[in-house]
Motif scaffolding. Structure first.
Motif, PDB file in Angstrom:
ATOM      1  N   ASN A  32     -52.086 -16.458 -27.189  1.00 53.38           N
ATOM      2  CA  ASN A  32     -53.189 -15.517 -27.028  1.00 53.38           C
ATOM      3  C   ASN A  32     -52.938 -14.389 -26.042  1.00 53.38           C
ATOM      4  N   GLY A  33     -51.914 -14.499 -25.241  1.00 53.63           N
ATOM      5  CA  GLY A  33     -51.672 -13.495 -24.210  1.00 53.63           C
ATOM      6  C   GLY A  33     -50.877 -12.303 -24.720  1.00 53.63           C
ATOM      7  N   ARG A  34     -50.946 -11.231 -23.965  1.00 49.64           N
ATOM      8  CA  ARG A  34     -50.112 -10.062 -24.242  1.00 49.64           C
ATOM      9  C   ARG A  34     -48.765 -10.291 -23.593  1.00 49.64           C
ATOM     10  N   LYS A  35     -47.730  -9.708 -24.150  1.00 50.80           N
ATOM     11  CA  LYS A  35     -46.388  -9.907 -23.625  1.00 50.80           C
ATOM     12  C   LYS A  35     -45.789  -8.560 -23.247  1.00 50.80           C
ATOM     13  N   ALA A  36     -45.174  -8.505 -22.059  1.00 54.38           N
ATOM     14  CA  ALA A  36     -44.525  -7.278 -21.592  1.00 54.38           C
ATOM     15  C   ALA A  36     -43.121  -7.617 -21.094  1.00 54.38           C
ATOM     16  N   PRO A  37     -42.106  -7.433 -21.943  1.00 58.76           N
ATOM     17  CA  PRO A  37     -40.736  -7.651 -21.477  1.00 58.76           C
ATOM     18  C   PRO A  37     -40.239  -6.428 -20.710  1.00 58.76           C
ATOM     19  N   VAL A  38     -39.708  -6.655 -19.525  1.00 61.31           N
ATOM     20  CA  VAL A  38     -39.091  -5.603 -18.718  1.00 61.31           C
ATOM     21  C   VAL A  38     -37.711  -6.101 -18.292  1.00 61.31           C
ATOM     22  N   SER A  39     -36.964  -5.300 -17.588  1.00 60.48           N
ATOM     23  CA  SER A  39     -35.575  -5.622 -17.280  1.00 60.48           C
ATOM     24  C   SER A  39     -35.388  -6.960 -16.581  1.00 60.48           C
ATOM     25  N   GLY A  40     -36.183  -7.250 -15.563  1.00 59.93           N
ATOM     26  CA  GLY A  40     -35.946  -8.432 -14.745  1.00 59.93           C
ATOM     27  C   GLY A  40     -36.720  -9.664 -15.143  1.00 59.93           C
ATOM     28  N   LEU A  41     -37.738  -9.525 -16.017  1.00 56.68           N
ATOM     29  CA  LEU A  41     -38.575 -10.675 -16.357  1.00 56.68           C
ATOM     30  C   LEU A  41     -39.390 -10.361 -17.601  1.00 56.68           C
ATOM     31  N   VAL A  42     -40.073 -11.372 -18.094  1.00 60.94           N
ATOM     32  CA  VAL A  42     -41.051 -11.198 -19.177  1.00 60.94           C
ATOM     33  C   VAL A  42     -42.384 -11.673 -18.630  1.00 60.94           C
ATOM     34  N   LEU A  43     -43.426 -10.878 -18.836  1.00 69.30           N
ATOM     35  CA  LEU A  43     -44.761 -11.223 -18.355  1.00 69.30           C
ATOM     36  C   LEU A  43     -45.656 -11.510 -19.548  1.00 69.30           C
ATOM     37  N   GLN A  44     -46.328 -12.675 -19.506  1.00 69.24           N
ATOM     38  CA  GLN A  44     -47.386 -12.971 -20.455  1.00 69.24           C
ATOM     39  C   GLN A  44     -48.692 -12.859 -19.685  1.00 69.24           C
ATOM     40  N   PHE A  45     -49.672 -12.191 -20.278  1.00 73.43           N
ATOM     41  CA  PHE A  45     -50.870 -11.747 -19.568  1.00 73.43           C
ATOM     42  C   PHE A  45     -52.096 -12.090 -20.400  1.00 73.43           C
ATOM     43  N   PHE A  46     -53.110 -12.670 -19.759  1.00 65.20           N
ATOM     44  CA  PHE A  46     -54.371 -12.947 -20.431  1.00 65.20           C
ATOM     45  C   PHE A  46     -55.504 -12.661 -19.460  1.00 65.20           C
ATOM     46  N   ARG A  47     -56.469 -11.849 -19.878  1.00 68.73           N
ATOM     47  CA  ARG A  47     -57.619 -11.510 -19.028  1.00 68.73           C
ATOM     48  C   ARG A  47     -58.758 -12.477 -19.328  1.00 68.73           C
ATOM     49  N   PHE A 108     -34.240  -7.319  -5.206  1.00 69.55           N
ATOM     50  CA  PHE A 108     -35.615  -7.790  -5.084  1.00 69.55           C
ATOM     51  C   PHE A 108     -36.629  -6.662  -5.253  1.00 69.55           C
ATOM     52  N   ASP A 109     -36.366  -5.490  -4.670  1.00 69.56           N
ATOM     53  CA  ASP A 109     -37.295  -4.366  -4.815  1.00 69.56           C
ATOM     54  C   ASP A 109     -37.433  -3.955  -6.273  1.00 69.56           C
ATOM     55  N   ALA A 110     -36.345  -4.016  -7.025  1.00 65.27           N
ATOM     56  CA  ALA A 110     -36.397  -3.687  -8.446  1.00 65.27           C
ATOM     57  C   ALA A 110     -37.201  -4.737  -9.212  1.00 65.27           C
ATOM     58  N   LEU A 111     -37.105  -5.992  -8.787  1.00 65.12           N
ATOM     59  CA  LEU A 111     -37.858  -7.064  -9.428  1.00 65.12           C
ATOM     60  C   LEU A 111     -39.359  -6.879  -9.201  1.00 65.12           C
ATOM     61  N   VAL A 112     -39.735  -6.486  -7.987  1.00 61.53           N
ATOM     62  CA  VAL A 112     -41.145  -6.200  -7.686  1.00 61.53           C
ATOM     63  C   VAL A 112     -41.619  -5.027  -8.547  1.00 61.53           C
ATOM     64  N   ALA A 113     -40.800  -3.996  -8.662  1.00 58.71           N
ATOM     65  CA  ALA A 113     -41.146  -2.828  -9.486  1.00 58.71           C
ATOM     66  C   ALA A 113     -41.278  -3.230 -10.958  1.00 58.71           C
ATOM     67  N   ASP A 114     -40.420  -4.133 -11.430  1.00 59.44           N
ATOM     68  CA  ASP A 114     -40.514  -4.614 -12.811  1.00 59.44           C
ATOM     69  C   ASP A 114     -41.842  -5.320 -13.053  1.00 59.44           C
ATOM     70  N   PHE A 115     -42.247  -6.161 -12.101  1.00 61.18           N
ATOM     71  CA  PHE A 115     -43.512  -6.888 -12.242  1.00 61.18           C
ATOM     72  C   PHE A 115     -44.690  -5.910 -12.271  1.00 61.18           C
ATOM     73  N   ARG A 116     -44.679  -4.924 -11.371  1.00 62.74           N
ATOM     74  CA  ARG A 116     -45.756  -3.923 -11.362  1.00 62.74           C
ATOM     75  C   ARG A 116     -45.792  -3.160 -12.690  1.00 62.74           C
ATOM     76  N   LYS A 117     -44.631  -2.811 -13.206  1.00 59.06           N
ATOM     77  CA  LYS A 117     -44.548  -2.084 -14.480  1.00 59.06           C
ATOM     78  C   LYS A 117     -45.116  -2.939 -15.619  1.00 59.06           C
ATOM     79  N   ALA A 118     -44.753  -4.215 -15.643  1.00 58.95           N
ATOM     80  CA  ALA A 118     -45.253  -5.115 -16.683  1.00 58.95           C
ATOM     81  C   ALA A 118     -46.769  -5.265 -16.592  1.00 58.95           C
ATOM     82  N   LEU A 119     -47.293  -5.371 -15.369  1.00 60.16           N
ATOM     83  CA  LEU A 119     -48.752  -5.445 -15.195  1.00 60.16           C
ATOM     84  C   LEU A 119     -49.427  -4.207 -15.747  1.00 60.16           C
ATOM     85  N   LYS A 120     -48.878  -3.046 -15.437  1.00 58.19           N
ATOM     86  CA  LYS A 120     -49.479  -1.794 -15.943  1.00 58.19           C
ATOM     87  C   LYS A 120     -49.439  -1.752 -17.473  1.00 58.19           C
ATOM     88  N   LEU A 121     -48.341  -2.198 -18.068  1.00 56.41           N
ATOM     89  CA  LEU A 121     -48.241  -2.205 -19.514  1.00 56.41           C
ATOM     90  C   LEU A 121     -49.316  -3.104 -20.132  1.00 56.41           C
TER      91      LEU A 121
END
Length: 125
Positions: A32-47, A108-121
């Motif tokens: 049921n979640g949205r998926k945002a693959p970015v360079s350092g990780l994949v984020l699954q998101f559900f509101r 690590f800074d790039a990983l934090v940026a990846d997570f923020r990018k995935a959240l925005k997506l």
């Protein structure tokens, strides 16, 4: 589905997110979640419809490496969430972070940026 069974609430004023640990929670997120693959990780998101603290789960497959490497990747992902959670409200969200092979060697800074990018997506809609 009642997600709150068996989970403790954080202390008053704490920003600590709760953990997703059960298989059915991860399967629900995958279905049921949205998926945002970015360079350092994949984020699954559900509101969720509530404004309770975020619930976060972490998963790293054996493709990434042995147990020592997978645990290190999980620790890095937990710290990424802690850093972002300190200045970004994540209330009412369920998140699953999936570690990749690139997660262990990504700065690590790039990983934090990846997570923020995935959240925005995921939050665009």
């Amino acid at each position: 589905m009642d997600w709150s069974e068996g989970q403790e609430q954080p202390a008053a004023g704490a920003h600590a997110s709760l953990r997703l640990k059960k298989r059915k929670e991860f399967l629900f997120m995958a279905a049921n979640g949205r998926k945002a693959p970015v360079s350092g990780l994949v984020l699954q998101f559900f509101r969720r419809p509530d404004s309770d603290p975020a619930r976060v789960g972490f998963t790293v497959t054996k493709k990434v490496g042995n147990a020592v490497v997978r645990n290190r990747v999980r620790r890095r992902l937990r710290e990424v969430v802690r850093r972002v959670e300190a200045d970004t409200p994540l209330n009412g969200l369920d998140l699953v972070l999936i570690g990749r092979g690139a997660t262990r060697e990504r700065p690590f800074d790039a990983l934090v940026a990846d997570f923020r990018k995935a959240l925005k997506l995921c939050m665009r809609d």
